[in-house]
Scaffold this active site. Sequence first.
Site, PDB file in Angstrom:
ATOM      1  N   SER A  23      -1.789   2.434   2.202  1.00 57.29           N
ATOM      2  CA  SER A  23      -0.384   1.596   1.674  1.00 57.29           C
ATOM      3  C   SER A  23      -0.620   1.388   0.365  1.00 57.29           C
ATOM      4  CB  SER A  23      -0.643   0.368   2.556  1.00 57.29           C
ATOM      5  OG  SER A  23      -1.351  -0.438   2.016  1.00 57.29           O
ATOM      6  N   LYS A  78      -1.875  -5.741  -1.801  1.00 55.10           N
ATOM      7  CA  LYS A  78      -0.315  -5.469  -1.851  1.00 55.10           C
ATOM      8  C   LYS A  78      -0.073  -5.512  -3.566  1.00 55.10           C
ATOM      9  CE  LYS A  78      -0.129  -4.378   2.176  1.00 55.10           C
ATOM     10  NZ  LYS A  78      -0.012  -3.108   2.710  1.00 55.10           N
TER      11      LYS A  78
END
Length: 171
Positions: A23, A78
């Site tokens: 990701s 993230k």
Amino acid sequence: MWAPCYFAFQSYGYSLHVVDGLSMQPTFNPTGEPVRDRVVVERWRVRALALLGQVGRYSRGDVVLLRAPDRPGEYIIKRLVALEGDWLYVPGRVDVEKIPKGHCWVEGDNVALSADSRTRYGPVPLSLVEGRARVVFWPPWRSGRVAAGEPIGRLLVRNPRAISRARDDCS
């Protein structure tokens, strides 16, 4: 005897984390090989400023470690895209999103493979953020600082009414 010192250092100083998944490509695990990136996460500054009640703990574009909002006990890494009070235009959505007080918006760099604020969580409480990823230390050929930067294709909106008017004019 050393266990309390180690625990304190891991919780309030620096900690080491393995980055799983794709990701955050190309920032982490760029080739998708079985060798996963390992990073040093700075926790002390985030925690110290939180204790002092200062809001400047984070910056847009920081790569942060946070507790997964939907999986207690698990951590995710993230990119911090927006902070409380920001208005954010997310491609593919009709509305402009306002980030509520005490929350932030996080996304993976690989939008096709990321479960993040855009696809799963929405605005995430700032209290889940544990620290900033600072350095890749493994594998050795990838070692170096983790670059902060805003993701391409995201627009922080200064005046949300201007976006609405522009969208109405195009219809």
